[in-house]
Write a protein that holds these residues in place. Structure first.
Motif, PDB file in Angstrom:
ATOM      1  N   SER A 159      57.593   5.629 -79.249  1.00  0.00           N
ATOM      2  CA  SER A 159      57.050   5.726 -78.204  1.00  0.00           C
ATOM      3  C   SER A 159      56.905   4.304 -77.527  1.00  0.00           C
ATOM      4  O   SER A 159      56.127   3.571 -78.140  1.00  0.00           O
ATOM      5  CB  SER A 159      55.751   6.718 -78.346  1.00  0.00           C
ATOM      6  OG  SER A 159      55.359   6.828 -76.694  1.00  0.00           O
ATOM      7  N   ARG A 177      57.546   7.043 -73.145  1.00  0.00           N
ATOM      8  CA  ARG A 177      58.679   7.829 -73.480  1.00  0.00           C
ATOM      9  C   ARG A 177      59.297   7.733 -75.008  1.00  0.00           C
ATOM     10  O   ARG A 177      58.963   6.637 -75.722  1.00  0.00           O
ATOM     11  CB  ARG A 177      60.038   7.351 -72.574  1.00  0.00           C
ATOM     12  CG  ARG A 177      59.778   7.363 -71.271  1.00  0.00           C
ATOM     13  CD  ARG A 177      60.857   6.907 -70.398  1.00  0.00           C
ATOM     14  NE  ARG A 177      61.733   8.153 -70.380  1.00  0.00           N
ATOM     15  CZ  ARG A 177      62.841   8.036 -69.571  1.00  0.00           C
ATOM     16  NH1 ARG A 177      63.096   7.179 -68.830  1.00  0.00           N
ATOM     17  NH2 ARG A 177      63.434   9.131 -69.371  1.00  0.00           N
ATOM     18  N   ASP A 178      59.867   8.635 -75.512  1.00  0.00           N
ATOM     19  CA  ASP A 178      60.485   8.565 -76.890  1.00  0.00           C
ATOM     20  C   ASP A 178      61.786   8.011 -76.657  1.00  0.00           C
ATOM     21  O   ASP A 178      62.519   8.373 -75.840  1.00  0.00           O
ATOM     22  CB  ASP A 178      60.455   9.867 -77.246  1.00  0.00           C
ATOM     23  CG  ASP A 178      58.881  10.637 -78.105  1.00  0.00           C
ATOM     24  OD1 ASP A 178      58.249   9.639 -78.077  1.00  0.00           O
ATOM     25  OD2 ASP A 178      58.966  11.670 -78.375  1.00  0.00           O
ATOM     26  N   THR A 179      61.917   6.960 -77.569  1.00  0.00           N
ATOM     27  CA  THR A 179      63.159   6.181 -77.664  1.00  0.00           C
ATOM     28  C   THR A 179      63.641   6.023 -79.136  1.00  0.00           C
ATOM     29  O   THR A 179      62.857   5.855 -79.893  1.00  0.00           O
ATOM     30  CB  THR A 179      62.905   4.830 -77.124  1.00  0.00           C
ATOM     31  OG1 THR A 179      62.389   4.742 -75.842  1.00  0.00           O
ATOM     32  CG2 THR A 179      64.131   3.937 -77.011  1.00  0.00           C
TER      33      THR A 179
END
Length: 174
Positions: free
Chosen positions: A154, A158-160
């Motif tokens: 995170s 945002r999740d990356t």
């Protein structure tokens, strides 16, 4: 005579592979049998273990309890090898040793390089090195050779997904 040499598999007591191979080599040298027994081999593979953020390369036997010998099979060579301490038998039906094909020997003798990792998809991990050091994440997948790991972290809300070396992550113990 050496052109008649074939590869044979010898069964040994567990843990005696190196001792048997060394004894065969010494016997060949001491008795001038280089024309009968040409080569002795213990198939091994290199394995990279990754544990606690450390990579360690170890060598292990591919077939514990077995030794390969390239030799000209006759009564004398059979008797020499069969009477080495630690040798239980030749591989083959009854007391008849069966030679391997060259293709089988090539397949058996190839060193493989395998990596053992302590994380799997779905595991929570901590990143221990690189630009994302200190981040927590979840393992999404491991590369086929297990040297890279795809991790979801995170970042900025945002999740990356990021790809990292397996040596740069460790399982989260919490």
């Amino acid at each position: 005579m050496a052109a008649d040499a074939r590869w044979y598999v010898i069964h040994t007591y567990s843990g005696y592979e190196n001792k048997v191979a060394t004894t065969i080599e010494k016997t060949v040298e001491n008795h001038g049998l280089q024309d009968l027994i040409l080569e002795v081999m213990i198939p091994v593979e290199k394995v990279t273990e990754i544990k606690d953020n450390r990579q360690e390369e170890i060598t292990r036997k591919v077939f514990p309890g077995y030794v390969l010998v390239k030799m000209v099979m006759n009564d004398e060579s059979w008797h020499i090898v069969r009477n080495i301490r630690g040798v239980t038998s030749f591989v083959g039906p009854g007391s008849k040793p069966v030679p391997l094909t060259e293709q089988e020997v090539i397949k058996l003798g190839v060193e493989r390089d395998e990596v053992i990792v302590s994380v799997a998809p779905g595991d929570r991990i901590r990143i221990t090195d690189g630009p994302f050091e200190g981040f927590m994440g979840t393992v999404e997948e491991l590369s086929d050779d297990k040297r890279k790991v795809k991790v979801k972290i995170s970042m900025f809300g945002r999740d990356t997904s990021v790809e990292l070396d397996t040596a740069d992550v460790e399982a989260d113990e919490e």
